[in-house]
Motif scaffolding. Structure first.
Motif, mmCIF file in Angstrom:
data_model
loop_
_atom_site.group_PDB
_atom_site.id
_atom_site.type_symbol
_atom_site.label_atom_id
_atom_site.label_comp_id
_atom_site.label_asym_id
_atom_site.label_seq_id
_atom_site.Cartn_x
_atom_site.Cartn_y
_atom_site.Cartn_z
ATOM 1 N N ASP A 38 49.045 -83.964 -70.437
ATOM 2 C CA ASP A 38 48.573 -83.875 -69.051
ATOM 3 C C ASP A 38 49.695 -83.720 -68.024
ATOM 4 O O ASP A 38 49.454 -83.849 -66.820
ATOM 5 N N ASP A 39 50.904 -83.448 -68.484
ATOM 6 C CA ASP A 39 52.058 -83.411 -67.577
ATOM 7 C C ASP A 39 52.367 -82.041 -66.976
ATOM 8 O O ASP A 39 53.340 -81.899 -66.233
ATOM 9 N N PHE A 40 51.558 -81.029 -67.256
ATOM 10 C CA PHE A 40 51.830 -79.698 -66.711
ATOM 11 C C PHE A 40 51.960 -79.706 -65.182
ATOM 12 O O PHE A 40 52.941 -79.184 -64.641
ATOM 13 N N PRO A 41 51.030 -80.329 -64.436
ATOM 14 C CA PRO A 41 51.189 -80.330 -62.977
ATOM 15 C C PRO A 41 52.438 -81.066 -62.517
ATOM 16 O O PRO A 41 53.054 -80.702 -61.508
ATOM 17 N N PRO A 118 44.680 -76.221 -66.341
ATOM 18 C CA PRO A 118 45.379 -77.406 -66.845
ATOM 19 C C PRO A 118 46.553 -77.125 -67.769
ATOM 20 O O PRO A 118 47.445 -77.963 -67.917
ATOM 21 N N ASP A 119 46.590 -75.934 -68.394
ATOM 22 C CA ASP A 119 47.695 -75.655 -69.315
ATOM 23 C C ASP A 119 48.382 -74.308 -69.072
ATOM 24 O O ASP A 119 49.220 -73.888 -69.874
ATOM 25 N N GLU A 120 48.060 -73.633 -67.988
ATOM 26 C CA GLU A 120 48.745 -72.376 -67.680
ATOM 27 C C GLU A 120 48.571 -72.016 -66.214
ATOM 28 O O GLU A 120 47.626 -72.440 -65.560
ATOM 29 N N CYS A 121 49.523 -71.249 -65.721
ATOM 30 C CA CYS A 121 49.394 -70.676 -64.383
ATOM 31 C C CYS A 121 50.112 -69.333 -64.374
ATOM 32 O O CYS A 121 50.911 -69.028 -65.260
ATOM 33 N N ALA A 122 49.791 -68.524 -63.382
ATOM 34 C CA ALA A 122 50.411 -67.209 -63.275
ATOM 35 C C ALA A 122 50.675 -66.891 -61.815
ATOM 36 O O ALA A 122 49.920 -67.285 -60.933
#
Length: 196
Positions: A38-41, A118-122
């Motif tokens: 849960d640490d992506f953000p 929750p696990d990716e961004c672009a």
């Protein structure tokens, strides 16, 4: 650490559906010791906070200064060369439920947010040389825990864009990505101080 392109292309990232005409140029991993699922953000927030301090190393800072000067002289970075006038944003290819998450993306430099899950961004950018996407993904690390992965996807602007990408490749691998790795990994280590 540089990774094979397949480390990005074989994962079920949402970005794949929107960039069939882009080439995956680079894939890189960043260590985040002690990070959980849960640490992506928290990683993204630490990177953004660290970037705000402007801690680029001398060589990377010099290369970016040269790039921005060349862009100004040659008109690569004028508004007419970017998102909107020259190329349509990839947001036009995405469903509204995905683009509605863009306001939660913390992006480095001139990149504009596309989406964050929750696990990716672009994020994307366009100029006179390329239309590019920076994809950040959160994956289980081979040695346990989780790590950040970055993929750079590119659609060159004609012959100039292809020449530009080939000319900057050595600088990306020898200076830019190693400096980014040091900065981003340090941001994770210093997250408590950076995020207060």
């Amino acid at each position: 650490m540089k990774l094979p392109v397949i480390e990005h292309t074989t994962r079920p990232w949402r970005i794949h559906a929107f960039v069939p005409d882009f080439t995956t140029e680079d894939v890189w991993s960043f260590r985040t010791p002690g990070a959980g699922p849960d640490d992506f953000p928290h990683v993204l927030a630490a990177i953004a906070a660290g970037a705000a301090l402007g801690q680029e190393t001398g060589p990377a800072r010099f290369l970016f200064a040269v790039r921005w000067k060349l862009g100004a002289l040659l008109g690569w970075d004028k508004p007419r060369a970017g998102i909107g006038p020259r190329v349509r944003s990839l947001r036009t290819r995405m469903p509204e439920d995905l683009t509605a998450t863009a306001e939660h993306v913390l992006g480095p430099g001139p990149f504009l947010p596309l989406y964050r899950l929750p696990d990716e961004c672009a994020l994307e950018l366009a100029n006179g040389t390329v239309h590019a996407v920076m994809h950040l993904g959160w994956v289980e690390a081979p040695e346990g825990g989780h790590e950040l992965r970055m993929a750079v996807l590119v659609k060159p602007n004609g012959r100039l864009g292809r020449l530009y990408m080939s000319l900057i490749a050595p600088f990306r691998y020898l200076v830019v990505y190693p400096a980014m790795t040091r900065q981003w990994e340090a941001a994770w280590r210093d997250r408590e101080r950076l995020l207060g």
